[in-house]
Design a protein around this motif. Structure first.
Motif, short mmCIF file in Angstrom:
data_model
loop_
_atom_site.label_atom_id
_atom_site.label_comp_id
_atom_site.label_asym_id
_atom_site.label_seq_id
_atom_site.Cartn_x
_atom_site.Cartn_y
_atom_site.Cartn_z
N UNK A 9 -1.46 7.95 4.62
CA UNK A 9 -0.16 7.92 3.93
C UNK A 9 -0.18 8.86 2.73
N UNK A 10 -1.31 8.92 2.02
CA UNK A 10 -1.42 9.84 0.90
C UNK A 10 -1.29 11.29 1.32
N UNK A 11 -1.94 11.65 2.41
CA UNK A 11 -1.85 13.02 2.91
C UNK A 11 -0.43 13.33 3.39
N UNK A 12 0.23 12.38 4.04
CA UNK A 12 1.61 12.59 4.48
C UNK A 12 2.53 12.82 3.28
N UNK A 13 2.42 11.95 2.26
CA UNK A 13 3.30 12.08 1.09
C UNK A 13 3.05 13.39 0.35
N UNK A 58 0.83 -1.21 0.00
CA UNK A 58 0.00 0.00 0.00
C UNK A 58 0.87 1.26 0.00
N UNK A 59 1.88 1.29 0.86
CA UNK A 59 2.75 2.47 0.94
C UNK A 59 3.45 2.70 -0.39
N UNK A 60 3.96 1.63 -0.99
CA UNK A 60 4.64 1.74 -2.29
C UNK A 60 3.69 2.28 -3.35
N UNK A 61 2.48 1.72 -3.38
CA UNK A 61 1.52 2.15 -4.39
C UNK A 61 1.08 3.59 -4.22
N UNK A 101 -1.45 -2.84 -6.23
CA UNK A 101 -0.28 -3.22 -5.42
C UNK A 101 -0.65 -4.23 -4.33
N UNK A 102 -1.74 -3.96 -3.62
CA UNK A 102 -2.17 -4.83 -2.52
C UNK A 102 -2.87 -6.08 -3.05
N UNK A 103 -3.57 -5.92 -4.20
CA UNK A 103 -4.23 -7.07 -4.82
C UNK A 103 -5.66 -7.28 -4.41
#
Length: 427
Positions: free
Chosen positions: A169-173, A127-130, A198-200
């Motif tokens: 994570x999206x808001x952080x990035x 999830x983080x990678x995606x 990514x997660x499937x």
């Protein structure tokens, strides 16, 4: 802000006034939120060192208010952000990405390697990678960062703990490597893409959108690539009711076929009219040709289509009732939606497990306790097992909670506040 300065700000009790407004809660709950954020900063310092430049974030869980199984047919839903949330403390810098979520091993990634990885499916690292890849595609130059996250969104309760984490994570990035003003719906779409590719997991977009936007939000999925989102200005805290969910403690294991049958049968009805989704079919044409549709798809598919048309219209009526401060009308529509899920959608218990009907029992209990005092109740989420949603007059809530927990166990009745703010930076 330096982490020690953040601790000082969060250490002051007056900061809970800010949290009361952002979380939509009262004094006691705001104080709990303040102490939790303070502990998160302290845990970040313990893991990554003190005196760093940090930022503090929060993303709410969400509750489905109206539109049960309408989103996957291009229909409308009404959802709301809640005060249970995922929080994050983050700091930019370093060569790699390290995210340490409470209760789990840390995830470590190289920001230069953001393509999907074989064998990583089903993990938080995926999830983080995606999500970082999605933000990079939006022009953010993703670099190294460290983050600590913690969540009190109940897993398996239909409150979208995974979506809250994704939009956090999206808001952080976006905030660390962009201007911090990315459109909430775009953050939601990036989270959905990460979960899909990514997660499937082939999820829809409702959960991420509701978590990213916050408040009461009507979401129309007629255009799946760009859903129309309307935030409904309604102050739930002043309506005289408590919102809660009851966890009936049913297992979702082995129910995949039951869930998959709902969209499959609805699409089968749509195909009778040369369409792919029920939102593309005119309701009057469906009823005019009911005999043919029944012969081609079967009775249950027809009944599920009847639910779709009714609940899709109800969402717009519920939004209008909130907009116009007609809360009694809103509650009547909640009860209608619940009856429709039971009678037509038929997702209250699995036909393969008729001995397990916890959700039906929860609904029956709510009817007994609330029908005489103006309350409302409905199935919450995907169905077949899981949770019931109830609106309880505040003066009746303590007694209602005792009765519910006597049946389903301590802690099974969880009160919620409707939170206006979506995924945000708090400090």
């Amino acid at each position: 802000m330096k982490s020690n300065d953040a601790r000082k700000v969060l250490g002051e009790k007056k900061f809970h006034e800010t949290l009361k407004e952002r979380y939509g809660v009262g004094e006691e709950r705001a104080e709990t939120c303040r102490l939790r954020l303070l502990r998160a900063v302290e845990k970040f310092e313990e893991l990554f060192g003190a005196d760093r430049e940090i930022r503090v974030y929060s993303a709410p869980g969400r509750t489905e208010i109206g539109g049960n199984h309408t989103d996957h047919q291009g229909g409308r839903v009404l959802a709301a952000g809640v005060d249970l949330d995922a929080v994050g403390v983050a700091s930019a810098g370093g060569n790699g990405i390290t995210v340490h979520s409470e209760g789990f091993s840390p995830d470590r990634l190289n920001p230069a390697e953001l393509m999907p990885r074989a064998g990583e499916e089903g993990s938080s690292a995926a999830l983080i990678r995606g999500i970082c890849a999605g933000m990079a595609a939006q022009g953010r130059k993703i670099g190294g960062f460290r983050a600590y996250t913690q969540s009190d969104v109940l897993p398996g309760s239909g409150l979208s703990s995974s979506a809250a984490f994704e939009v956090l994570i999206g808001r952080i990035a976006d905030d660390l490597f962009g201007s911090g003003d990315a459109d909430p719906v775009r953050i939601a779409q990036i989270g959905q893409d990460a979960e899909n590719r990514y997660f499937g997991k082939p999820c829809g977009l409702m959960d991420q959108t509701a978590c990213a936007v916050g408040g009461f939000a009507m979401i129309d999925f007629q255009d799946a690539k760009q859903p129309a989102v309307e935030k409904i200005p309604f102050d739930f805290s002043g309506c005289g009711y408590r919102l809660c969910i009851i966890d009936t403690k049913g297992s979702h294991a082995g129910l995949t076929a039951d869930y998959a049958a709902i969209p499959e049968e609805m699409r089968r009805v749509a195909a009778c009219f040369g369409k792919t989704l029920l939102s593309q079919v005119l309701e009057e044409e469906f009823y005019a040709d009911l005999a043919r549709v029944r012969s081609q798809t079967g009775d249950r598919a027809v009944l599920r289509a009847i639910h779709f048309f009714g609940d899709n219209r109800r969402v717009a009526r519920q939004a209008a009732a909130l907009r116009e401060n007609r809360f009694a009308d809103f509650l009547a529509l909640v009860r209608e939606s619940g009856r429709s899920s039971f009678m037509y959608l038929q997702n209250v218990y699995s036909p393969s497990r008729v001995e397990e009907q916890g959700v039906a029992l929860g609904l029956a209990l709510c009817e007994r306790l609330l029908s005489g005092c103006g309350g409302a109740w409905r199935l919450h989420g995907g169905g077949f097992a899981g949770t019931v949603q109830a609106y309880v007059p505040k003066k009746e809530f303590d007694g209602f909670r005792r009765e519910a927990e006597a049946v389903f166990g301590p802690g099974s009745c969880v009160p919620l506040a409707v939170r206006t703010a979506g995924a945000i930076r708090i400090l």
